[in-house]
Design a protein around this motif. Sequence first.
Motif, PDB file in Angstrom:
ATOM      1  N   ARG A  98       0.831  -1.211   0.000  1.00 13.57           N
ATOM      2  CA  ARG A  98       0.000   0.000   0.000  1.00 13.57           C
ATOM      3  C   ARG A  98       0.859   1.252   0.000  1.00 13.57           C
ATOM      4  O   ARG A  98       0.365   2.358  -0.025  1.00 13.57           O
ATOM      5  N   GLU A  99       2.192   1.069   0.075  1.00 13.36           N
ATOM      6  CA  GLU A  99       3.099   2.222   0.054  1.00 13.36           C
ATOM      7  C   GLU A  99       3.975   2.169  -1.204  1.00 13.36           C
ATOM      8  O   GLU A  99       5.161   2.474  -1.167  1.00 13.36           O
ATOM      9  N   PHE A 138       1.468   5.577  12.122  1.00 16.34           N
ATOM     10  CA  PHE A 138       2.355   6.077  11.057  1.00 16.34           C
ATOM     11  C   PHE A 138       1.768   5.837   9.670  1.00 16.34           C
ATOM     12  O   PHE A 138       1.851   6.679   8.781  1.00 16.34           O
ATOM     13  N   TYR A 139       1.180   4.684   9.479  1.00 15.09           N
ATOM     14  CA  TYR A 139       0.646   4.335   8.155  1.00 15.09           C
ATOM     15  C   TYR A 139      -0.824   4.734   8.049  1.00 15.09           C
ATOM     16  O   TYR A 139      -1.551   4.742   9.041  1.00 15.09           O
ATOM     17  N   SER A 140      -1.230   5.007   6.820  1.00 14.47           N
ATOM     18  CA  SER A 140      -2.646   5.275   6.579  1.00 14.47           C
ATOM     19  C   SER A 140      -3.169   4.220   5.605  1.00 14.47           C
ATOM     20  O   SER A 140      -2.395   3.507   4.970  1.00 14.47           O
ATOM     21  N   ASN A 141      -4.526   4.155   5.541  1.00 10.65           N
ATOM     22  CA  ASN A 141      -5.139   3.323   4.504  1.00 10.65           C
ATOM     23  C   ASN A 141      -4.790   1.840   4.589  1.00 10.65           C
ATOM     24  O   ASN A 141      -4.258   1.298   3.609  1.00 10.65           O
ATOM     25  N   LEU A 168      14.689  -0.496   9.431  1.00 10.19           N
ATOM     26  CA  LEU A 168      13.541  -0.472   8.520  1.00 10.19           C
ATOM     27  C   LEU A 168      12.267  -0.289   9.321  1.00 10.19           C
ATOM     28  O   LEU A 168      12.255  -0.451  10.541  1.00 10.19           O
ATOM     29  N   GLU A 169      11.212   0.064   8.611  1.00 10.22           N
ATOM     30  CA  GLU A 169       9.894   0.222   9.229  1.00 10.22           C
ATOM     31  C   GLU A 169       8.945  -0.766   8.593  1.00 10.22           C
ATOM     32  O   GLU A 169       9.030  -1.030   7.387  1.00 10.22           O
ATOM     33  N   VAL A 170       8.042  -1.292   9.417  1.00 10.38           N
ATOM     34  CA  VAL A 170       7.096  -2.284   8.905  1.00 10.38           C
ATOM     35  C   VAL A 170       5.757  -2.101   9.612  1.00 10.38           C
ATOM     36  O   VAL A 170       5.718  -1.750  10.801  1.00 10.38           O
ATOM     37  N   ARG A 171       4.677  -2.325   8.863  1.00  6.26           N
ATOM     38  CA  ARG A 171       3.344  -2.275   9.472  1.00  6.26           C
ATOM     39  C   ARG A 171       3.258  -3.309  10.589  1.00  6.26           C
ATOM     40  O   ARG A 171       3.680  -4.464  10.403  1.00  6.26           O
ATOM     41  N   SER A 172       2.656  -2.916  11.700  1.00 10.01           N
ATOM     42  CA  SER A 172       2.619  -3.812  12.868  1.00 10.01           C
ATOM     43  C   SER A 172       1.857  -5.102  12.580  1.00 10.01           C
ATOM     44  O   SER A 172       2.068  -6.109  13.244  1.00 10.01           O
ATOM     45  N   GLY A 173       0.965  -5.077  11.567  1.00  9.75           N
ATOM     46  CA  GLY A 173       0.197  -6.283  11.250  1.00  9.75           C
ATOM     47  C   GLY A 173       0.801  -7.121  10.127  1.00  9.75           C
ATOM     48  O   GLY A 173       0.215  -8.135   9.731  1.00  9.75           O
ATOM     49  N   ASN A 174       1.960  -6.736   9.631  1.00  6.72           N
ATOM     50  CA  ASN A 174       2.570  -7.451   8.498  1.00  6.72           C
ATOM     51  C   ASN A 174       3.423  -8.610   9.016  1.00  6.72           C
ATOM     52  O   ASN A 174       4.654  -8.552   9.068  1.00  6.72           O
TER      53      ASN A 174
END
Length: 152
Positions: free
Chosen positions: A29-30, A135-138, A108-114
């Motif tokens: 999504r990014e 931090f993330y949207s959508n 690195l950064e990662v979505r907490s649900g990934n």
Amino acid sequence: MKMIREVIFRRMREGDAPSAARMEAACSREAWSVGAFVSAVRDENALYLVAEREGQLVGCCGIWQSFEEGDICNVAVEQSCRRKGIGEAMLTELMRLAKQRGVKDFTLEVRSGNEAAIRLYEKLGFQMEGIRKGFYSNPREDALILWKRSGL
Ligand SMILES: CC(C)(COP(=O)(O)OP(=O)(O)OC[C@H]1O[C@@H](n2cnc3c(N)ncnc32)[C@H](O)[C@@H]1OP(=O)(O)O)[C@@H](O)C(=O)NCCC(=O)NCCS
């Protein structure tokens, strides 16, 4: 250039940008635009790799160097090629090349649900050091900030 089974890992070229953008859009999504990948390939502070199988781009990743730190981003493996070790081997190669350029610590950064990506990074020795709330949207989601430090 490095090989794993039928997959080749090599530096991303400007001509790979459309395929990389297309593949990332299907995975993330990014996702970056074609122009953003072209700029990254041209930037001397960045190092981008692709995984290629039978002439098709099946993975990509990149790292942005700031002195002894490297910020990894745009990690993606084409859906039909997952769980074959490509992501792990590609990132291992990226970090090997980055170390040759003087990078000691990786982040690195990662979505907490990934979960898939988090498991992959943990397997490679990354540890969580912080959270960026929302931090993330959508959808809105926290970012986990992971580090793999040379001293550890
Ligand atoms: C995350 C991603 C790059 C992993 O690529 P991959 O080539 O499938 O990963 P690998 O096959 O190298 O897996 C290596 C290890 O990661 C972990 N892992 C990978 N996918 C996993 C999953 N779906 N569930 C749990 N663990 C997983 C496992 O520990 C695995 O080792 P194992 O197969 O010996 O158990 C891929 O799922 C992807 O492109 N996802 C969408 C984009 C994305 O989320 N990118 C990361 C953004 S921060």
